[in-house]
Design an enzyme around this catalytic site. Structure first.
Site, PDB file in Angstrom:
ATOM      1  N   HIS A   1       5.623  -0.077 -24.286  1.00  0.00           N
ATOM      2  CA  HIS A   1       4.952   1.210 -24.045  1.00  0.00           C
ATOM      3  C   HIS A   1       5.956   2.222 -23.475  1.00  0.00           C
ATOM      4  CE1 HIS A   1       3.279   4.022 -21.094  1.00  0.00           C
ATOM      5  NE2 HIS A   1       2.200   4.096 -21.836  1.00  0.00           N
ATOM      6  N   ASN A   2       6.716   1.792 -22.497  1.00  0.00           N
ATOM      7  CA  ASN A   2       7.686   2.708 -21.895  1.00  0.00           C
ATOM      8  C   ASN A   2       8.799   3.066 -22.875  1.00  0.00           C
ATOM      9  OD1 ASN A   2       6.094   2.141 -19.675  1.00  0.00           O
ATOM     10  ND2 ASN A   2       7.804   2.148 -18.253  1.00  0.00           N
TER      11      ASN A   2
ATOM     12  N   SER B   1      -0.169   1.636 -16.486  1.00  0.00           N
ATOM     13  CA  SER B   1       0.475   2.909 -16.815  1.00  0.00           C
ATOM     14  C   SER B   1      -0.421   4.070 -16.433  1.00  0.00           C
ATOM     15  CB  SER B   1       0.800   2.988 -18.300  1.00  0.00           C
ATOM     16  OG  SER B   1       1.345   4.260 -18.581  1.00  0.00           O
TER      17      SER B   1
ATOM     18  N   VAL C   1       4.054  -4.221  -4.864  1.00  0.00           N
ATOM     19  CA  VAL C   1       5.283  -3.920  -4.113  1.00  0.00           C
ATOM     20  C   VAL C   1       6.417  -3.641  -5.083  1.00  0.00           C
ATOM     21  CG1 VAL C   1       4.511  -5.339  -2.175  1.00  0.00           C
ATOM     22  CG2 VAL C   1       6.067  -6.319  -3.884  1.00  0.00           C
TER      23      VAL C   1
ATOM     24  N   LEU D   1       0.815  -1.217   0.000  1.00  0.00           N
ATOM     25  CA  LEU D   1       0.000   0.000   0.000  1.00  0.00           C
ATOM     26  C   LEU D   1       0.850   1.269   0.000  1.00  0.00           C
ATOM     27  CD1 LEU D   1      -2.780  -1.221   2.468  1.00  0.00           C
ATOM     28  CD2 LEU D   1      -2.865  -1.147  -0.045  1.00  0.00           C
ATOM     29  N   ALA D   2       1.915   1.265  -0.814  1.00  0.00           N
ATOM     30  CA  ALA D   2       2.596   2.533  -1.084  1.00  0.00           C
ATOM     31  C   ALA D   2       1.676   3.308  -2.025  1.00  0.00           C
ATOM     32  CB  ALA D   2       3.967   2.272  -1.688  1.00  0.00           C
ATOM     33  N   VAL D   3       2.196   4.302  -2.686  1.00  0.00           N
ATOM     34  CA  VAL D   3       1.321   5.203  -3.439  1.00  0.00           C
ATOM     35  C   VAL D   3       0.493   4.483  -4.514  1.00  0.00           C
ATOM     36  CG1 VAL D   3       3.295   5.907  -4.848  1.00  0.00           C
ATOM     37  CG2 VAL D   3       1.265   7.310  -4.823  1.00  0.00           C
TER      38      VAL D   3
ATOM     39  N   ARG E   1      19.538   9.863 -23.093  1.00  0.00           N
ATOM     40  CA  ARG E   1      19.481  10.073 -21.637  1.00  0.00           C
ATOM     41  C   ARG E   1      20.828   9.722 -21.018  1.00  0.00           C
ATOM     42  NH1 ARG E   1      13.689   8.464 -18.888  1.00  0.00           N
ATOM     43  NH2 ARG E   1      12.359   9.139 -20.594  1.00  0.00           N
TER      44      ARG E   1
ATOM     45  N   GLU F   1       7.442   5.629 -25.013  1.00  0.00           N
ATOM     46  CA  GLU F   1       7.381   6.850 -24.190  1.00  0.00           C
ATOM     47  C   GLU F   1       8.747   7.573 -24.200  1.00  0.00           C
ATOM     48  OE1 GLU F   1       5.694   6.162 -20.199  1.00  0.00           O
ATOM     49  OE2 GLU F   1       7.433   7.222 -19.401  1.00  0.00           O
TER      50      GLU F   1
ATOM     51  N   ASN G   1       6.212  -3.106 -11.911  1.00  0.00           N
ATOM     52  CA  ASN G   1       6.947  -3.033 -13.174  1.00  0.00           C
ATOM     53  C   ASN G   1       7.925  -4.189 -13.286  1.00  0.00           C
ATOM     54  OD1 ASN G   1       6.075  -1.031 -14.883  1.00  0.00           O
ATOM     55  ND2 ASN G   1       7.227   0.577 -13.836  1.00  0.00           N
TER      56      ASN G   1
ATOM     57  N   LYS H   1       3.791  -3.530 -21.698  1.00  0.00           N
ATOM     58  CA  LYS H   1       4.047  -2.354 -20.852  1.00  0.00           C
ATOM     59  C   LYS H   1       5.486  -1.862 -21.050  1.00  0.00           C
ATOM     60  CE  LYS H   1       3.583   0.657 -17.426  1.00  0.00           C
ATOM     61  NZ  LYS H   1       4.876   0.967 -16.882  1.00  0.00           N
TER      62      LYS H   1
HETATM   63  P1  NBP Z   1       7.394   0.953  -4.136  1.00  0.00           P
HETATM   64  O1  NBP Z   1       7.955   0.418  -5.392  1.00  0.00           O
HETATM   65  O2  NBP Z   1       8.086   2.089  -3.499  1.00  0.00           O
HETATM   66  O3  NBP Z   1       7.271  -0.254  -3.066  1.00  0.00           O
HETATM   67  C1  NBP Z   1       6.864  -0.018  -1.749  1.00  0.00           C
HETATM   68  C2  NBP Z   1       5.981  -1.139  -1.273  1.00  0.00           C
HETATM   69  O4  NBP Z   1       6.674  -2.395  -1.346  1.00  0.00           O
HETATM   70  C3  NBP Z   1       5.592  -0.962   0.187  1.00  0.00           C
HETATM   71  O5  NBP Z   1       4.253  -1.378   0.327  1.00  0.00           O
HETATM   72  C4  NBP Z   1       6.552  -1.907   0.890  1.00  0.00           C
HETATM   73  O6  NBP Z   1       6.067  -2.353   2.129  1.00  0.00           O
HETATM   74  C5  NBP Z   1       6.585  -3.041  -0.070  1.00  0.00           C
HETATM   75  N1  NBP Z   1       7.690  -3.998   0.118  1.00  0.00           N
HETATM   76  C6  NBP Z   1       9.015  -3.866  -0.103  1.00  0.00           C
HETATM   77 BR1  NBP Z   1       9.824  -2.339  -0.651  1.00  0.00          BR
HETATM   78  N2  NBP Z   1       9.715  -4.966   0.158  1.00  0.00           N
HETATM   79  C7  NBP Z   1       8.814  -5.866   0.590  1.00  0.00           C
HETATM   80  C8  NBP Z   1       8.914  -7.205   1.009  1.00  0.00           C
HETATM   81  N3  NBP Z   1      10.077  -7.853   1.012  1.00  0.00           N
HETATM   82  N4  NBP Z   1       7.789  -7.826   1.402  1.00  0.00           N
HETATM   83  C9  NBP Z   1       6.604  -7.186   1.388  1.00  0.00           C
HETATM   84  N5  NBP Z   1       6.441  -5.922   0.982  1.00  0.00           N
HETATM   85  C10 NBP Z   1       7.533  -5.253   0.579  1.00  0.00           C
HETATM   86  O7  NBP Z   1       5.839   1.349  -4.346  1.00  0.00           O
HETATM   87  P2  NBP Z   1       5.103   2.115  -5.546  1.00  0.00           P
HETATM   88  O8  NBP Z   1       5.846   3.303  -5.993  1.00  0.00           O
HETATM   89  O9  NBP Z   1       3.700   2.273  -5.107  1.00  0.00           O
HETATM   90  O10 NBP Z   1       5.151   1.072  -6.755  1.00  0.00           O
HETATM   91  C11 NBP Z   1       4.622  -0.235  -6.649  1.00  0.00           C
HETATM   92  C12 NBP Z   1       4.909  -0.982  -7.945  1.00  0.00           C
HETATM   93  O11 NBP Z   1       4.240  -0.327  -9.007  1.00  0.00           O
HETATM   94  C13 NBP Z   1       6.378  -1.034  -8.326  1.00  0.00           C
HETATM   95  O12 NBP Z   1       6.666  -2.262  -8.927  1.00  0.00           O
HETATM   96  C14 NBP Z   1       6.506   0.061  -9.344  1.00  0.00           C
HETATM   97  O13 NBP Z   1       7.579  -0.146 -10.250  1.00  0.00           O
HETATM   98  C15 NBP Z   1       5.168  -0.025 -10.038  1.00  0.00           C
HETATM   99  N6  NBP Z   1       4.713   1.188 -10.694  1.00  0.00           N
HETATM  100  C16 NBP Z   1       4.928   2.393 -10.142  1.00  0.00           C
HETATM  101  C17 NBP Z   1       4.474   3.540 -10.775  1.00  0.00           C
HETATM  102  C18 NBP Z   1       4.665   4.886 -10.144  1.00  0.00           C
HETATM  103  O14 NBP Z   1       4.350   5.885 -10.796  1.00  0.00           O
HETATM  104  N7  NBP Z   1       5.141   4.971  -8.914  1.00  0.00           N
HETATM  105  C19 NBP Z   1       3.800   3.434 -11.973  1.00  0.00           C
HETATM  106  C20 NBP Z   1       3.569   2.190 -12.515  1.00  0.00           C
HETATM  107  C21 NBP Z   1       4.034   1.072 -11.858  1.00  0.00           C
HETATM  108  P3  NBP Z   1       6.424  -1.532   3.498  1.00  0.00           P
HETATM  109  O15 NBP Z   1       5.410  -0.450   3.591  1.00  0.00           O
HETATM  110  O16 NBP Z   1       6.270  -2.546   4.557  1.00  0.00           O
HETATM  111  O17 NBP Z   1       7.821  -1.022   3.354  1.00  0.00           O
END
Ligand code: NBP
Length: 476
Positions: free
Chosen positions: A185-186, A128, A74, A10-12, A287, A189, A102, A182
């Site tokens: 797509h990137n 995306s 995650v 439940l990150a962003v 880049r 992009e 990703n 995906k």
């Molecule tokens: P993050 O990529 O920053 O991951 C944070 C989450 O992973 C937290 O919930 C954290 O739990 C959990 N986590 C980690 Br780190 N290690 C863990 C483990 N060993 N066991 C269980 N949980 C674990 O979060 P995000 O930016 O929301 O992105 C999530 C996914 O979506 C990624 O794969 C990212 O590449 C992809 N994505 C991101 C975007 C974007 O714009 N940000 C867009 C499209 C796709 P905790 O709270 O306990 O630390």
């Protein structure tokens, strides 16, 4: 159990997806390694819909209706494997694990195979649109089995972006197909962004326009065939003034572009598949070149051309020329990306429909653009184009743009303004239209030094010339 879907991580991204599901009337189970994040989400947004927060993995799984559908959001890589291993033993045959991170498609293929052997569905899903998209409607690219899509598809379609009432979500193909698409797509992009950046650079350095003036040009372009999210935000960024200095924002940002790796994956995979994605590759290299400060510092004294800038009629029409070059080069970038999708589809037996991919890219994602409709139309025809470039609509647009496109590349060369995206795209176009390529000479060289043999235009078979001897030709 009451929850139709669960989100763990439940990150962003995970939080926003969970809220999006809830807003569409689904009951959503929530889980995160650190429970504090789950509690925080409930406190801030619990009122937005039906959530079932769970502290333990067991509790989380118990709250899900069968077949259980749980989305992992995650950090990609080892954390994803750790979470899969935590949940898989708690699930039963027919349940569906969705990875919305990703992931590299090869990881997805490996995970899908291993979970399939354990009777579970694994759906690697490209998502995306960033944080905003996750909350308000992303473009969703799910892989995995047809069967899993039956129970999962309607849920994903309900939260995806919609264009003309059509969801920006479709079943892409088995196992890693979703994450592969995906990835491409990137890559597209990256190319799109690079081409836009080159357009800005040329307008600024060839015409001496200010960022604010160039913002206006992009705003105008966004009213036409180039209408897209990336053009729209480019105008916003260029029009923005830095509060601290009063200077254009773009002038106070360090000119070293960063990357998270999906563009690099696209090019690495294209090399493996033998697909010429030269425009995407130039964008990735541009880049990395920008990041090599030491090379750029050391090269400051290198001489440039004597040309100063454009004047007269050439200057008058230059902005229109750049619009043409940008549209033409963009077509090439998409043609290359689609070629890669078709090659991947063939290699892995995915049966991906490029027209459907273009359709779900029309909304929600970063490369959403008006002209994607044209790509869908091109692939809906009875006879699919061998390359996007030869589809009637695009062939006509390229033909109409090419003189301007050549003038822009010529100007960039004369003024010493690097435009690797524009030049690579034009070289690709010219290579495809060439009746004969100098590859024949390369084959001769290879046969000369390595007896690698060649094929002839007039006879079947492989041949080798005895270069070191009497130069007789032998059948190989
Ligand atoms: P993050 O990529 O920053 O991951 C944070 C989450 O992973 C937290 O919930 C954290 O739990 C959990 N986590 C980690 Br780190 N290690 C863990 C483990 N060993 N066991 C269980 N949980 C674990 O979060 P995000 O930016 O929301 O992105 C999530 C996914 O979506 C990624 O794969 C990212 O590449 C992809 N994505 C991101 C975007 C974007 O714009 N940000 C867009 C499209 C796709 P905790 O709270 O306990 O630390």
């Amino acid at each position: 159990p009451t929850a139709q879907i669960g989100v763990t991580g439940l990150a962003v991204m995970g939080s926003n997806l969970a809220r999006n599901f809830a807003r569409h009337g689904h009951t959503v189970a929530l889980h995160n390694r650190t429970f504090a994040k789950t509690k925080a989400l409930m406190e801030e947004h619990g009122h937005e819909g039906n959530f079932v927060p769970a502290e333990s993995a067991e509790e989380f799984v118990a709250s899900l209706q069968r077949p259980r559908r749980l989305i992992i959001m995650v950090k990609a890589g080892a954390p994803t494997d750790a979470v899969i291993e935590e949940f898989a033993p708690l699930l039963e045959e027919g349940d569906v694990i969705i990875d919305g991170g990703n992931a590299h498609f090869e990881d997805t293929r490996r995970r899908e195979k291993s979970l399939r052997e354990r009777g579970l569905h694994f759906v690697g899903t490209g998502i995306s649109g960033g944080e905003e998209g996750a909350l308000n409607g992303p473009s969703i690219m799910p892989g995995g089995s047809v069967e899993s899509y039956k129970s999962l598809g309607p849920l994903l379609e309900s939260i995806s972006a919609k264009v003309d009432g059509t969801p920006c979500c479709t079943h892409i193909g088995p196992d890693g197909a979703g994450h592969f698409v995906k990835m491409v797509h990137n890559g597209i992009e990256y190319a799109d962004m690079q081409l836009i950046a080159e357009s800005y650079d040329l307008l600024r350095r060839a015409l001496g326009m200010s960022p604010g003036q160039i913002a206006e040009v992009f705003r105008t372009w966004n009213g036409g065939r180039l209408e897209s999210y990336l053009i729209e935000i480019t105008a916003e960024v260029l029009g923005h003034t830095d509060a601290a200095t009063g200077k254009p924002f773009v002038d106070v940002v360090q000119d070293q572009a960063e990357q998270k790796g999906t563009g690099r994956w696209t090019v690495q995979t294209a090399l493996d598949l033998g697909v010429p994605v030269s425009g995407i590759a130039e964008a990735v290299f541009a880049r990395s070149l920008s990041g090599h400060a030491e090379l750029r510092d050391a090269s400051q004294g290198l001489p440039g051309p004597s040309g100063k800038g454009l004047t007269g009629a050439a200057a008058e029409r230059f902005a229109d020329d750049v619009e043409q070059a940008l549209y033409a080069s963009k077509i090439v970038a998409y043609a290359q990306g689609i070629h890669q999708i078709e090659a991947g589809s063939q290699e892995y037996g995915w049966d991906i429909d490029p027209g459907a991919v273009a359709r779900i890219w029309r909304g929600g994602c970063i490369i959403r653009a008006r002209f994607l409709n044209r790509i869908t139309e091109a692939y809906a025809k009875e006879r699919k184009p061998v390359t996007l470039l030869t589809d009637d609509h695009f062939a006509e647009a390229l033909g109409a743009a090419q003189d301007a496109w050549r003038r822009v590349v010529t100007t960039s060369v004369e003024l010493g303004v690097p435009a690797p995206g524009f030049s690579a795209a034009l070289a690709y176009y010219d290579a495809l239209r060439s009746q004969r390529l100098p590859a024949a000479l390369v084959q001769g060289q290879r046969d000369f030094f390595g007896a690698h043999t060649y094929r002839r235009v007039d006879r079947e078979g492989s041949f080798h010339t005895l270069w070191g001897g009497d130069r007789d030709e032998r059948t190989a």
